[in-house]
Write an enzyme that holds these catalytic residues in place. Structure first.
Site, short mmCIF file in Angstrom:
data_model
loop_
_atom_site.label_atom_id
_atom_site.label_comp_id
_atom_site.label_asym_id
_atom_site.label_seq_id
_atom_site.Cartn_x
_atom_site.Cartn_y
_atom_site.Cartn_z
N GLY A 27 0.84 -1.21 0.00
CA GLY A 27 0.00 0.00 0.00
C GLY A 27 0.87 1.25 0.00
O GLY A 27 1.86 1.32 0.72
N ARG A 88 1.06 -5.09 -5.19
CA ARG A 88 1.25 -6.27 -4.33
C ARG A 88 1.39 -7.43 -5.31
O ARG A 88 0.41 -7.86 -5.90
CB ARG A 88 0.03 -6.47 -3.43
CG ARG A 88 -0.30 -5.29 -2.52
CD ARG A 88 -1.40 -5.66 -1.54
NE ARG A 88 -2.12 -4.51 -1.03
CZ ARG A 88 -1.75 -3.76 0.00
NH1 ARG A 88 -0.65 -4.05 0.65
NH2 ARG A 88 -2.49 -2.76 0.41
N ASP A 119 5.31 -4.98 6.02
CA ASP A 119 5.89 -6.28 6.36
C ASP A 119 5.76 -7.31 5.23
O ASP A 119 6.63 -8.17 5.08
CB ASP A 119 5.37 -6.82 7.69
CG ASP A 119 3.87 -6.93 7.73
OD1 ASP A 119 3.21 -6.50 6.75
OD2 ASP A 119 3.35 -7.45 8.73
N THR A 142 4.24 2.56 5.68
CA THR A 142 2.83 2.13 5.74
C THR A 142 2.10 3.03 6.72
O THR A 142 2.65 3.40 7.76
CB THR A 142 2.68 0.67 6.17
OG1 THR A 142 1.32 0.46 6.61
CG2 THR A 142 3.59 0.26 7.31
N ASP A 144 -0.12 2.16 8.58
CA ASP A 144 -0.60 1.36 9.72
C ASP A 144 0.31 1.46 10.97
O ASP A 144 -0.14 1.21 12.07
CB ASP A 144 -0.72 -0.12 9.33
CG ASP A 144 -1.63 -0.34 8.13
OD1 ASP A 144 -2.50 0.53 7.89
OD2 ASP A 144 -1.47 -1.36 7.43
N ASP A 146 2.60 -0.58 12.00
CA ASP A 146 2.39 -1.88 12.66
C ASP A 146 3.60 -2.80 12.53
O ASP A 146 3.46 -4.02 12.60
CB ASP A 146 1.16 -2.57 12.03
CG ASP A 146 1.33 -2.82 10.53
OD1 ASP A 146 2.25 -2.24 9.92
OD2 ASP A 146 0.55 -3.61 9.97
N ARG A 188 -5.42 -2.22 8.93
CA ARG A 188 -5.34 -3.68 8.80
C ARG A 188 -5.63 -4.32 10.15
O ARG A 188 -6.66 -4.01 10.72
CB ARG A 188 -3.95 -4.07 8.29
CG ARG A 188 -3.95 -5.34 7.46
CD ARG A 188 -2.56 -5.63 6.97
NE ARG A 188 -2.21 -4.82 5.83
CZ ARG A 188 -2.52 -5.13 4.56
NH1 ARG A 188 -3.15 -6.24 4.31
NH2 ARG A 188 -2.19 -4.36 3.58
O1 F6P Z 1 -1.49 -1.40 4.78
C1 F6P Z 1 -2.05 -0.19 4.39
C2 F6P Z 1 -3.53 -0.33 4.13
O2 F6P Z 1 -4.04 0.93 3.78
C3 F6P Z 1 -4.33 -0.92 5.28
O3 F6P Z 1 -4.60 0.02 6.29
C4 F6P Z 1 -5.55 -1.42 4.57
O4 F6P Z 1 -6.14 -2.49 5.26
C5 F6P Z 1 -5.00 -1.90 3.26
O5 F6P Z 1 -3.77 -1.23 3.06
C6 F6P Z 1 -5.89 -1.68 2.08
O6 F6P Z 1 -5.29 -2.23 0.97
P1 F6P Z 1 -5.78 -2.01 -0.53
O7 F6P Z 1 -5.33 -0.65 -0.95
O8 F6P Z 1 -5.10 -3.08 -1.29
O9 F6P Z 1 -7.26 -2.10 -0.51
#
Ligand code: F6P
Length: 339
Positions: A27, A88, A119, A142, A144, A146, A188
């Site tokens: 992300g 990803r 991670d 990120t 998050d 985390d 997340r």
């Molecule tokens: O890890 C960053 C994040 O924004 C999380 O907070 C969220 O759950 C996820 O990515 C969303 O991912 P995507 O953009 O693939 O929907």
């Protein structure tokens, strides 16, 4: 100075270090561009060549490389998103994908790679490093926040401020109409973004995966707090909370309390956009420079972290396996001030 855990590996390759690759993965997060700029300029200052790898590991597999000069990274320090794009990559999880990626790195003459991501990105780097002899260094990016081993990840402060600004606006209308708003925040499986934004906006309730008494706290707010004295309310819900997302929790509350005027707001991807805050730009600059220095110093398979604002080196194996804990004191503060 970086710490030196016993598990940190060294490459013994620094004399051969001529060209480094840089990519963003997972992300996106505000401040990633500032990190790309720092990596590029720090490397050039040390007489290294830099190549940007487009769309993370997927671009590595597809051979999407472009040389980066000092000027190529001008004007991006204050911008959100990532100029290198991100992805990803499912293909990088396969042996065949990683082999293609390695072949492209060799063809391009890349001696080491800086990965800016979360991670999942570091897990990819770790697996790759077990198969191929090209050093990787990570920079945590990120919203998050985390990741184990670092108190800070690039993008967190910007996202936190975005959430606070959004909720402040929602609060205006919540008060005007006497409504309870259930607001879902990203993160997340981690609740730090929800917890800190909730404290910053004075939310009556904050529901996060790390706390064990969410249901009790929520019930107390509805029965004692809201019904007896409140005329409006803000409930912040971390997307990973065990009670469910904002829609589910709100639907249940509405069913059990038909007299309440409830609305839901899922903040979504706006939390990942926008210009990075000064804190994120500075953290990204520090970590970008530290990543290049670590490679020159023969470090491999480590993530650059920040603890007490100082650079530390965290083995990928720890960063991806161990959990980032939440400061219990923050939960206590929330209960004391807002419940
Ligand atoms: O890890 C960053 C994040 O924004 C999380 O907070 C969220 O759950 C996820 O990515 C969303 O991912 P995507 O953009 O693939 O929907």
């Amino acid at each position: 100075m970086p710490n030196n855990p016993s598990t940190i590996q060294q490459t013994g390759k620094s004399s051969q270090l001529k060209k480094i690759g840089v990519l963003t993965s997972g992300g996106d997060a505000p401040g990633m561009n500032a990190a790309i700029r720092a990596v590029t300029r720090a490397a050039i200052a040390k007489d290294l060549k830099v190549v940007g790898i487009q769309s993370g590991y997927q671009g590595m597999i597809q051979g999407k490389f472009r040389d980066l000069s000092w000027r190529d990274v001008s004007g991006i320090l204050h911008t959100g998103g990532t100029m290198l794009k991100t992805a990803r990559s499912k293909e990088f999880m396969t042996k065949t994908g990683r082999k293609k990626a390695w072949q492209n790195l060799v063809k391009e003459g890349v001696d080491a790679v800086v990965v800016i991501g979360g991670d999942g990105s570091f897990t990819g780097a770790l697996v790759f490093s077990e198969e191929y002899d090209i050093p990787f260094v990570g920079i945590p990016g990120t919203i998050d926040n985390d990741i184990f081993g670092t108190e800070y990840t690039i993008g967190y402060d910007s996202a936190l401020n975005t959430v606070v600004q959004a909720v402040d606006k929602i609060k205006d209308t919540a008060v005007s109409h006497g409504r309870i708003f259930f607001i879902e925040v990203m993160g997340r499986e981690a609740g730090l973004l929800a917890l800190n934004s909730g404290i910053a906006v004075g939310a009556e309730v904050i529901l996060i995966p790390e706390s064990t008494d969410d249901q009790k706290v929520f019930d107390r707010f509805i029965s004692k707090g809201y019904k007896r004295r409140k005329t409006s309310g803000i409930v912040i819900i971390a997307e990973g909370d065990e009670m469910g997302g904002a829609l589910k929790i709100a639907a249940k509350a509405e069913k059990e309390n038909p007299d309440l005027d409830i609305r839901v707001s899922i903040l979504g991807h706006m939390q990942r956009g926008g210009s990075p805050t000064a804190k994120d730009r500075i953290a990204a600059s520090k970590m970008g420079v530290a990543a290049v220095e670590a490679l020159i110093d023969n470090q491999l398979n480590i993530m650059i972290g920040l603890r007490h604002d100082q650079v530390v080196h965290v083995p990928f194996a720890d960063a991806v396996k161990l959990n980032h804990s939440i400061d219990e004191n923050l939960i206590k503060i929330q209960h004391m001030l807002n419940s």
